[in-house]
Design a protein around this motif. Structure first.
Motif, PDB file in Angstrom:
ATOM      1  N   ILE A 194       0.836  -1.210   0.000  1.00 10.51           N
ATOM      2  CA  ILE A 194       0.000   0.000   0.000  1.00 10.51           C
ATOM      3  C   ILE A 194       0.866   1.254   0.000  1.00 10.51           C
ATOM      4  O   ILE A 194       1.941   1.291   0.594  1.00 10.51           O
ATOM      5  N   GLY A 195       0.362   2.257  -0.680  1.00 16.28           N
ATOM      6  CA  GLY A 195       1.135   3.491  -0.779  1.00 16.28           C
ATOM      7  C   GLY A 195       0.239   4.688  -0.982  1.00 16.28           C
ATOM      8  O   GLY A 195      -0.893   4.561  -1.470  1.00 16.28           O
ATOM      9  N   ALA A 196       0.730   5.841  -0.559  1.00 17.12           N
ATOM     10  CA  ALA A 196       0.017   7.099  -0.782  1.00 17.12           C
ATOM     11  C   ALA A 196       0.954   8.253  -0.454  1.00 17.12           C
ATOM     12  O   ALA A 196       1.815   8.124   0.436  1.00 17.12           O
ATOM     13  N   TYR A 197       0.793   9.341  -1.153  1.00 17.62           N
ATOM     14  CA  TYR A 197       1.551  10.574  -0.885  1.00 17.62           C
ATOM     15  C   TYR A 197       3.052  10.332  -0.733  1.00 17.62           C
ATOM     16  O   TYR A 197       3.703  10.801   0.200  1.00 17.62           O
ATOM     17  N   GLY A 198       3.605   9.555  -1.687  1.00 17.29           N
ATOM     18  CA  GLY A 198       5.060   9.381  -1.757  1.00 17.29           C
ATOM     19  C   GLY A 198       5.640   8.352  -0.813  1.00 17.29           C
ATOM     20  O   GLY A 198       6.869   8.197  -0.739  1.00 17.29           O
ATOM     21  N   VAL A 199       4.811   7.637  -0.077  1.00 26.60           N
ATOM     22  CA  VAL A 199       5.321   6.626   0.867  1.00 26.60           C
ATOM     23  C   VAL A 199       4.696   5.270   0.546  1.00 26.60           C
ATOM     24  O   VAL A 199       3.507   5.188   0.237  1.00 26.60           O
ATOM     25  N   GLU A 200       5.523   4.224   0.598  1.00 23.38           N
ATOM     26  CA  GLU A 200       5.013   2.849   0.440  1.00 23.38           C
ATOM     27  C   GLU A 200       5.350   2.073   1.698  1.00 23.38           C
ATOM     28  O   GLU A 200       6.416   2.284   2.296  1.00 23.38           O
ATOM     29  N   ILE A 201       4.469   1.164   2.068  1.00 25.92           N
ATOM     30  CA  ILE A 201       4.654   0.444   3.325  1.00 25.92           C
ATOM     31  C   ILE A 201       5.931  -0.416   3.318  1.00 25.92           C
ATOM     32  O   ILE A 201       6.533  -0.666   4.364  1.00 25.92           O
ATOM     33  N   ALA A 202       6.362  -0.843   2.112  1.00 32.57           N
ATOM     34  CA  ALA A 202       7.546  -1.713   2.016  1.00 32.57           C
ATOM     35  C   ALA A 202       8.762  -1.118   2.722  1.00 32.57           C
ATOM     36  O   ALA A 202       9.598  -1.855   3.247  1.00 32.57           O
ATOM     37  N   GLN A 203       8.843   0.219   2.760  1.00 32.54           N
ATOM     38  CA  GLN A 203      10.047   0.818   3.344  1.00 32.54           C
ATOM     39  C   GLN A 203      10.138   0.610   4.867  1.00 32.54           C
ATOM     40  O   GLN A 203      11.201   0.807   5.449  1.00 32.54           O
ATOM     41  N   PHE A 204       9.051   0.193   5.499  1.00 32.33           N
ATOM     42  CA  PHE A 204       9.067  -0.024   6.954  1.00 32.33           C
ATOM     43  C   PHE A 204       8.968  -1.502   7.340  1.00 32.33           C
ATOM     44  O   PHE A 204       9.033  -1.843   8.507  1.00 32.33           O
ATOM     45  N   VAL A 257       2.784  -8.852  10.588  1.00 32.35           N
ATOM     46  CA  VAL A 257       3.743  -8.047   9.808  1.00 32.35           C
ATOM     47  C   VAL A 257       4.670  -7.360  10.805  1.00 32.35           C
ATOM     48  O   VAL A 257       4.209  -6.811  11.821  1.00 32.35           O
ATOM     49  N   ASN A 258       5.978  -7.426  10.532  1.00 29.66           N
ATOM     50  CA  ASN A 258       6.980  -6.827  11.422  1.00 29.66           C
ATOM     51  C   ASN A 258       7.545  -5.562  10.787  1.00 29.66           C
ATOM     52  O   ASN A 258       7.950  -5.569   9.620  1.00 29.66           O
ATOM     53  N   PHE A 259       7.547  -4.484  11.568  1.00 26.69           N
ATOM     54  CA  PHE A 259       7.964  -3.176  11.050  1.00 26.69           C
ATOM     55  C   PHE A 259       9.129  -2.622  11.863  1.00 26.69           C
ATOM     56  O   PHE A 259       9.221  -2.862  13.071  1.00 26.69           O
ATOM     57  N   LEU A 260       9.946  -1.835  11.200  1.00 29.93           N
ATOM     58  CA  LEU A 260      10.985  -1.051  11.891  1.00 29.93           C
ATOM     59  C   LEU A 260      10.775   0.412  11.510  1.00 29.93           C
ATOM     60  O   LEU A 260      10.771   0.758  10.324  1.00 29.93           O
ATOM     61  N   LEU A 261      10.570   1.261  12.526  1.00 27.00           N
ATOM     62  CA  LEU A 261      10.397   2.693  12.262  1.00 27.00           C
ATOM     63  C   LEU A 261      11.528   3.447  12.954  1.00 27.00           C
ATOM     64  O   LEU A 261      11.585   3.461  14.208  1.00 27.00           O
ATOM     65  N   PRO A 262      12.436   4.028  12.178  1.00 29.31           N
ATOM     66  CA  PRO A 262      13.594   4.709  12.784  1.00 29.31           C
ATOM     67  C   PRO A 262      13.157   5.884  13.655  1.00 29.31           C
ATOM     68  O   PRO A 262      12.196   6.585  13.321  1.00 29.31           O
ATOM     69  N   LYS A 263      13.887   6.102  14.765  1.00 26.50           N
ATOM     70  CA  LYS A 263      13.544   7.237  15.636  1.00 26.50           C
ATOM     71  C   LYS A 263      13.935   8.546  14.971  1.00 26.50           C
ATOM     72  O   LYS A 263      13.320   9.576  15.207  1.00 26.50           O
ATOM     73  N   LYS A 264      15.004   8.484  14.163  1.00 26.59           N
ATOM     74  CA  LYS A 264      15.391   9.679  13.427  1.00 26.59           C
ATOM     75  C   LYS A 264      14.524   9.712  12.165  1.00 26.59           C
ATOM     76  O   LYS A 264      14.786   8.992  11.208  1.00 26.59           O
ATOM     77  N   HIS A 265      13.480  10.511  12.219  1.00 33.84           N
ATOM     78  CA  HIS A 265      12.496  10.458  11.135  1.00 33.84           C
ATOM     79  C   HIS A 265      12.411  11.788  10.393  1.00 33.84           C
ATOM     80  O   HIS A 265      12.348  12.844  11.015  1.00 33.84           O
ATOM     81  N   THR A 266      12.411  11.709   9.078  1.00 33.45           N
ATOM     82  CA  THR A 266      12.226  12.917   8.281  1.00 33.45           C
ATOM     83  C   THR A 266      10.859  12.802   7.604  1.00 33.45           C
ATOM     84  O   THR A 266      10.593  11.785   6.937  1.00 33.45           O
ATOM     85  N   VAL A 267      10.022  13.818   7.749  1.00 32.16           N
ATOM     86  CA  VAL A 267       8.698  13.722   7.135  1.00 32.16           C
ATOM     87  C   VAL A 267       8.819  13.802   5.615  1.00 32.16           C
ATOM     88  O   VAL A 267       9.759  14.403   5.087  1.00 32.16           O
ATOM     89  N   ASN A 268       7.871  13.179   4.938  1.00 30.71           N
ATOM     90  CA  ASN A 268       7.837  13.235   3.484  1.00 30.71           C
ATOM     91  C   ASN A 268       6.650  14.121   3.081  1.00 30.71           C
ATOM     92  O   ASN A 268       5.494  13.699   3.161  1.00 30.71           O
ATOM     93  N   ALA A 269       6.960  15.341   2.678  1.00 28.25           N
ATOM     94  CA  ALA A 269       5.887  16.280   2.304  1.00 28.25           C
ATOM     95  C   ALA A 269       6.113  16.781   0.889  1.00 28.25           C
ATOM     96  O   ALA A 269       5.798  17.917   0.545  1.00 28.25           O
ATOM     97  N   THR A 270       6.642  15.879   0.050  1.00 29.41           N
ATOM     98  CA  THR A 270       6.982  16.296  -1.312  1.00 29.41           C
ATOM     99  C   THR A 270       5.755  16.291  -2.238  1.00 29.41           C
ATOM    100  O   THR A 270       5.731  17.009  -3.223  1.00 29.41           O
ATOM    101  N   TYR A 271       4.760  15.450  -1.892  1.00 24.63           N
ATOM    102  CA  TYR A 271       3.612  15.340  -2.791  1.00 24.63           C
ATOM    103  C   TYR A 271       2.555  16.405  -2.497  1.00 24.63           C
ATOM    104  O   TYR A 271       2.288  16.706  -1.333  1.00 24.63           O
ATOM    105  N   ALA A 272       1.956  16.924  -3.559  1.00 23.74           N
ATOM    106  CA  ALA A 272       0.845  17.867  -3.395  1.00 23.74           C
ATOM    107  C   ALA A 272      -0.321  17.116  -2.757  1.00 23.74           C
ATOM    108  O   ALA A 272      -0.527  15.938  -3.059  1.00 23.74           O
ATOM    109  N   PRO A 273      -1.089  17.740  -1.871  1.00 20.98           N
ATOM    110  CA  PRO A 273      -0.979  19.108  -1.386  1.00 20.98           C
ATOM    111  C   PRO A 273      -0.147  19.234  -0.106  1.00 20.98           C
ATOM    112  O   PRO A 273      -0.153  20.291   0.515  1.00 20.98           O
TER     113      PRO A 273
END
Ligand SMILES: Cc1cc2nc3c(=O)[nH]c(=O)nc-3n(C[C@H](O)[C@H](O)[C@H](O)COP(=O)(O)OP(=O)(O)OC[C@H]3O[C@@H](n4cnc5c(N)ncnc54)[C@H](O)[C@@H]3O)c2cc1C
Length: 332
Positions: free
Chosen positions: A119-129, A173-189
């Motif tokens: 699943i993905g939306a607004y420039g992010v896909e779940i695979a990355q986590f 499903v096992n996820f890893l979410l880094p504590k050092k997080h940069t938001v992704n706000a590249t997609y409109a709006p």
């Protein structure tokens, strides 16, 4: 026969032989040890599945719950039961100040179905986590774990749609979410927000999705019906010669993605309806159930859209949604 009308978000009148509710690993193992596996369909919340007709088989409905959270200096590690609701998980992580899922807020469905179409939306896909996916191998009758690298994640795609389709029941499903997080706000709006924090992204995504997409609880739908086609840059060049306004987004050095909604809109499908199934008036990528739609109407409309898009642009649209008929999966 058991009705499936309320088990898929499109809400067509359809039924199956029986629904098996799976709420523990023991129940899951027992089910598959007993089952002769003649015509079965695994179902989460049915937001990416449309039952077109009465399915001549059983539905195995996922209700595996629970989540475990561990953290270290650098990251949060979550192990989540596949029957948990995805949006509830996103909201829970934000309340715990665990960041990363905010762009994926309000996507319907279960956690277990999320890796299946990545699943993905607004420039992010779940695979990355995702670090790994746990599943029950139905053929071999045992639990297994598959690592991210082996899942072959792609755009709305993974190994679960291919070799492992109908062979595995995802349990966690096992996820890893880094504590050092940069938001992704590249997609409109989201790009209009000034230095947004994850909570602001979450709120904005919810607001925009509510304004753009029909709520399945009010008007039956399964989100984007078609995938956005990926075409070669060579093909784009020849298309631009005849359709200079065609929008596209770069995928890599040799390919671009074209919005399927634009292609469909050019052909005047907005508001077109067959037998109670309509191409949404504002968002042509979404097909909706006017209330009394049927599977035949859906196939007529979806097939006409794919044929006309092929004729006009020489692009083959692929459905993102799983279509299930009497005997199982149906292709357009
Ligand atoms: C209004 C709306 C908006 C949407 N927006 C988006 C979006 O922005 N981005 C996006 O990517 N998707 C979107 N979707 C699609 C949908 O939300 C996702 O595909 C979601 O992951 C489906 O979850 P589900 O539990 O409803 O899956 P289901 O429809 O129940 O199942 C989907 C597929 O996964 C299989 N499956 C389900 N659970 C398991 C399991 N435990 N083990 C093995 N196989 C399983 C099923 O057999 C089926 O083939 C949207 C849908 C709607 C209705």
């Amino acid at each position: 026969m058991t009705s499936l009308k309320h088990s898929h978000t499109f809400g067509l009148n359809a039924s199956c032989e029986k629904i098996h509710y799976i709420d523990s690993i023991e129940a899951l193992k027992l089910h598959y040890q007993r089952s002769d596996r003649q015509a079965e369909y695994i179902l989460g919340e049915g937001s990416n599945t449309i039952f077109l007709d009465d399915f001549e088989g059983d539905v195995v409905l996922n209700q595996l719950k629970g989540k475990a959270h561990q953290e270290n200096e650098n990251s949060h590690n979550l192990s989540v039961g596949s029957g948990e609701n995805w949006h509830d998980l996103v909201s829970w992580t934000l309340a715990q100040k665990i960041y990363g899922f905010e762009n994926l807020a309000l996507i319907p469905g279960t956690v277990g179905a999320a890796p299946i179409q990545n699943i993905g939306a607004y420039g992010v896909e779940i695979a990355q986590f995702i670090t790994s996916v746990e599943f029950y191998d139905i053929d071999e009758n045992r639990m297994k774990l598959i690592k991210n690298e082996e899942c072959r994640f792609g755009y709305r795609d993974s190994i679960f749609k291919h070799e492992l389709f109908n062979r595995c029941f995802i349990t966690a499903v096992n996820f890893l979410l880094p504590k050092k997080h940069t938001v992704n706000a590249t997609y409109a709006p989201l790009d209009t927000l000034i230095k947004p924090c994850p909570e602001e992204i979450y709120t904005k995504v919810i607001e925009v999705r509510k304004s753009k997409l029909p709520d399945p609880k009010i008007q039956g739908n399964a989100g984007s019906f078609f995938k956005n086609p990926v075409i070669s840059k060579e093909k784009l060049k020849s298309l631009l010669a005849t359709h200079s306004k065609i929008p596209y987004f770069e995928v890599n050095d040799s390919a671009v993605k074209v919005p399927a909604a634009w292609l469909i809109d050019q052909l005047g499908f907005k508001g077109k309806e067959y037998r109670g199934v309509r191409c949404h008036d504002k968002q042509p990528l979404v097909l909706v159930n006017s209330g009394n739609g049927d599977g035949e109407g859906l196939l007529m409309l979806a097939r006409e859209i794919t044929q006309k898009v092929t004729q006009a642009f020489d692009i083959k649209l692929e459905n993102e949604v799983r279509l299930v008929g009497r005997q199982g999966l149906v292709t357009l």
